[in-house]
Design a protein around this motif. Structure first.
Motif, PDB file in Angstrom:
ATOM      1  N   VAL A  45       0.632  -1.332  -0.053  1.00  0.00           N
ATOM      2  CA  VAL A  45       0.044  -0.026  -0.013  1.00  0.00           C
ATOM      3  C   VAL A  45       0.962   1.152  -0.010  1.00  0.00           C
ATOM      4  O   VAL A  45       1.790   1.393   0.947  1.00  0.00           O
ATOM      5  CB  VAL A  45      -0.826   0.014   1.254  1.00  0.00           C
ATOM      6  N   ASN A  46       0.870   2.192  -1.140  1.00  0.00           N
ATOM      7  CA  ASN A  46       1.675   3.332  -1.158  1.00  0.00           C
ATOM      8  C   ASN A  46       1.192   4.388  -0.489  1.00  0.00           C
ATOM      9  O   ASN A  46       0.166   5.096  -0.741  1.00  0.00           O
ATOM     10  CB  ASN A  46       1.850   3.522  -2.680  1.00  0.00           C
ATOM     11  N   LEU A  53      -4.299  12.787  -6.814  1.00  0.00           N
ATOM     12  CA  LEU A  53      -5.429  12.826  -7.811  1.00  0.00           C
ATOM     13  C   LEU A  53      -5.277  11.503  -8.520  1.00  0.00           C
ATOM     14  O   LEU A  53      -6.474  11.271  -9.100  1.00  0.00           O
ATOM     15  CB  LEU A  53      -5.858  13.995  -8.614  1.00  0.00           C
ATOM     16  N   GLY A  54      -4.265  10.679  -8.458  1.00  0.00           N
ATOM     17  CA  GLY A  54      -4.053   9.529  -9.240  1.00  0.00           C
ATOM     18  C   GLY A  54      -3.931   9.695 -10.627  1.00  0.00           C
ATOM     19  O   GLY A  54      -4.006   8.735 -11.418  1.00  0.00           O
ATOM     20  N   LEU A  55      -3.660  10.880 -10.875  1.00  0.00           N
ATOM     21  CA  LEU A  55      -3.406  11.259 -12.570  1.00  0.00           C
ATOM     22  C   LEU A  55      -2.282  10.600 -13.366  1.00  0.00           C
ATOM     23  O   LEU A  55      -1.948  10.420 -14.335  1.00  0.00           O
ATOM     24  CB  LEU A  55      -3.532  12.667 -12.686  1.00  0.00           C
ATOM     25  N   ALA A  56      -1.219  10.566 -12.294  1.00  0.00           N
ATOM     26  CA  ALA A  56       0.067   9.874 -12.847  1.00  0.00           C
ATOM     27  C   ALA A  56      -0.166   8.420 -13.780  1.00  0.00           C
ATOM     28  O   ALA A  56       0.608   8.220 -14.672  1.00  0.00           O
ATOM     29  CB  ALA A  56       1.055   9.559 -11.863  1.00  0.00           C
ATOM     30  N   THR A  57      -1.201   7.737 -13.414  1.00  0.00           N
ATOM     31  CA  THR A  57      -1.517   6.509 -14.158  1.00  0.00           C
ATOM     32  C   THR A  57      -2.861   6.510 -14.908  1.00  0.00           C
ATOM     33  O   THR A  57      -3.407   5.571 -15.426  1.00  0.00           O
ATOM     34  CB  THR A  57      -1.480   5.374 -13.058  1.00  0.00           C
ATOM     35  N   LEU A 297     -12.196  14.264  -8.818  1.00  0.00           N
ATOM     36  CA  LEU A 297     -11.032  13.584  -8.143  1.00  0.00           C
ATOM     37  C   LEU A 297     -10.586  14.324  -6.807  1.00  0.00           C
ATOM     38  O   LEU A 297     -10.241  13.545  -5.903  1.00  0.00           O
ATOM     39  CB  LEU A 297      -9.876  13.705  -9.083  1.00  0.00           C
ATOM     40  N   GLN A 298     -10.965  15.698  -6.672  1.00  0.00           N
ATOM     41  CA  GLN A 298     -10.560  16.323  -5.630  1.00  0.00           C
ATOM     42  C   GLN A 298     -11.496  15.776  -4.475  1.00  0.00           C
ATOM     43  O   GLN A 298     -11.180  15.658  -3.287  1.00  0.00           O
ATOM     44  CB  GLN A 298     -10.943  17.657  -5.597  1.00  0.00           C
ATOM     45  N   ALA A 299     -12.704  15.580  -4.769  1.00  0.00           N
ATOM     46  CA  ALA A 299     -13.610  15.103  -3.642  1.00  0.00           C
ATOM     47  C   ALA A 299     -13.165  13.667  -3.174  1.00  0.00           C
ATOM     48  O   ALA A 299     -13.217  13.374  -1.920  1.00  0.00           O
ATOM     49  CB  ALA A 299     -15.096  14.845  -4.240  1.00  0.00           C
ATOM     50  N   ALA A 300     -12.858  12.820  -3.964  1.00  0.00           N
ATOM     51  CA  ALA A 300     -12.304  11.539  -3.535  1.00  0.00           C
ATOM     52  C   ALA A 300     -11.033  11.633  -2.755  1.00  0.00           C
ATOM     53  O   ALA A 300     -10.695  10.905  -1.802  1.00  0.00           O
ATOM     54  CB  ALA A 300     -12.182  10.683  -4.774  1.00  0.00           C
ATOM     55  N   THR A 371      -4.531   9.499  -1.628  1.00  0.00           N
ATOM     56  CA  THR A 371      -4.536  10.000  -2.680  1.00  0.00           C
ATOM     57  C   THR A 371      -6.116   9.301  -3.107  1.00  0.00           C
ATOM     58  O   THR A 371      -6.733   8.450  -2.445  1.00  0.00           O
ATOM     59  CB  THR A 371      -3.847   9.522  -3.982  1.00  0.00           C
ATOM     60  N   ALA A 372      -6.801  10.159  -4.245  1.00  0.00           N
ATOM     61  CA  ALA A 372      -8.023   9.605  -4.751  1.00  0.00           C
ATOM     62  C   ALA A 372      -7.912   8.457  -5.167  1.00  0.00           C
ATOM     63  O   ALA A 372      -9.039   7.701  -5.178  1.00  0.00           O
ATOM     64  CB  ALA A 372      -8.468  10.495  -5.927  1.00  0.00           C
ATOM     65  N   ALA A 373      -6.913   7.760  -5.552  1.00  0.00           N
ATOM     66  CA  ALA A 373      -6.914   6.275  -6.130  1.00  0.00           C
ATOM     67  C   ALA A 373      -6.995   5.198  -4.915  1.00  0.00           C
ATOM     68  O   ALA A 373      -7.186   4.222  -5.196  1.00  0.00           O
ATOM     69  CB  ALA A 373      -5.797   6.118  -7.061  1.00  0.00           C
ATOM     70  N   HIS A 374      -6.801   5.602  -3.817  1.00  0.00           N
ATOM     71  CA  HIS A 374      -6.763   4.474  -2.729  1.00  0.00           C
ATOM     72  C   HIS A 374      -8.149   4.208  -2.543  1.00  0.00           C
ATOM     73  O   HIS A 374      -9.080   5.066  -2.662  1.00  0.00           O
ATOM     74  CB  HIS A 374      -6.279   5.223  -1.421  1.00  0.00           C
TER      75      HIS A 374
END
Length: 396
Positions: A45-46, A53-57, A297-300, A371-374
């Motif tokens: 878990v990173n 916002l998880g945008l890198a992927t 994404l900000q809300a997440a 982050t939003a991606a978690h």
């Protein structure tokens, strides 16, 4: 002989860092820097990424980079002022200016470069800089490069800032005086008191400079700390990065058209470094488009941050004074901080210990970046590890 002496000195210094728990090991990733990562064949878990916002992927950014690379090539081929400025660079800068609610913007190769470029282009040896004592290292280096007199004020202490601004202005020694602050302070997650800073700047005719690396994409509907406080018309220089919430790499300065025109002819990283490659520029454009059209994404991200903070506080951890997703777990002792981080690693949670010189001695902490991606299940796994290790090491 000289080479042997250098090697001995280097070995002694590195041994000293290791014995004091101050040596940082670098772990290469076997894949993308997402909510989970792979290192040496293991999945973690990173909680150490700035990819808010998880945008890198994000596939939209990846597709944009591939298309631009095929059209424009792998590199820009020159500095911006010769023939390294592509249509993409101009488009990115237009969108950044609109995103930050300013007249104009200029893009650089990194956020660090922005502070090296902009500070020394605007102030020099006959000027003064009022700088928050916890400002980022790139601000500190940019201030030194400018040759201006550096006057540090106590962290977010507006009485101290006002007193030092009054003294500097009354001295009559300085042609220009600039006040510089981070928008969000990266180690504690607290927000600068920008309304008070703007009022003091108006009173004493200060140039205002906000490095919003950790605020852009996070606060103000994504536009950052300055927009969060409704101060877009009162801050002279807004500095941002393209490598955190935006998810790519690079940095920018946003401000008046006159300011940006000046930086294009006087800021040395712009004049003497090859321009950003086409692929990353196109990805940045895609990210700005996404953030300009939705706050999903900000809300997440904020939901995940609140979830982690509540969990850590309920377990009894000290998470400092953070007002943003940056979530420190305060440990104190450097060696204990590093031990805690290693225990988390063994438990499958990647959360790096932050120790001196990044933070003051005795202020070691584990810095967590939800982050939003978690997912909540990922954060539950991390919280479970924190509870076991916190009790084992006597932190809670």
């Amino acid at each position: 002989m000289a080479g042997i002496m250098l090697q001995k000195w280097l070995q002694d210094q590195l041994d000293g860092l290791r014995s004091n728990g101050l040596y940082n090991e670098i772990d290469p990733l076997q894949g993308a820097n997402g909510p989970t990562i792979r290192i040496s064949g293991r999945t973690f878990v990173n909680l150490s990424s700035n990819n808010y916002l998880g945008l890198a992927t994000d596939s939209r950014l990846i597709d944009a980079a591939i298309a631009a690379t095929r059209q424009y090539g792998a590199g820009a081929g020159a500095v911006r002022t010769i023939n390294g400025t592509l249509e993409l660079h101009a488009e990115l800068e237009r969108k950044l200016a609109a995103f930050k609610h300013t007249e104009s913007a200029i893009a650089y190769q990194s956020g660090f470069n922005c502070n090296m470029a902009a500070i020394s282009a605007v102030v020099d040896g006959g000027d003064a800089i009022l700088s928050d004592e916890l400002n980022h290292a790139s601000i500190i280096d940019g201030c030194r490069l400018s040759r201006a007199t550096i006057i540090r004020y106590r962290h977010s202490d507006m009485d101290d800032l006002r007193a030092k601004a009054m003294e500097a202005r009354a001295s009559g020694k300085y042609a220009k005086i600039m006040v510089i602050t981070d928008g969000v302070f990266s180690m504690d997650g607290d927000i600068a008191k920008l309304p008070d800073i703007a009022a003091i700047a108006d009173e004493f005719e200060l140039i205002t400079y906000v490095d919003d690396a950790h605020g852009s994409g996070v606060l103000g509907g994504g536009a950052g700390t300055v927009k969060h406080f409704g101060l877009s018309e009162r801050i002279d220089l807004q500095i941002g990065t393209l490598s955190k919430a935006i998810g790519v790499v690079g940095g920018y300065v946003a401000g008046s058209k006159l300011l940006i025109d000046w930086l294009k002819v006087r800021s040395r990283p712009f004049l003497f470094s090859t321009a950003q490659p086409p692929g990353p520029v196109a990805s940045c454009i895609a990210a700005i488009d996404i953030l300009s059209s939705s706050e999903e994404l900000q809300a997440a991200m904020w939901a995940r941050a609140d979830y982690l903070k509540r969990g850590l506080k309920a377990l009894g951890f000290d998470i400092g004074r953070s007002e943003t997703p940056i979530t420190p777990v305060m440990i104190g002792d450097e060696s204990l901080t590093q031990t805690f981080s290693r225990e988390l690693y063994e438990a499958g949670v990647y959360a790096k210990g932050i120790v001196f010189p990044t933070v003051p001695k005795g202020a070691g902490r584990i810095r967590n970046m939800p982050t939003a991606a978690h997912t909540e299940s990922m954060l539950d796994e991390a919280l479970s590890a924190y509870e076991r290790i916190g009790r084992k090491l006597g932190v809670i």
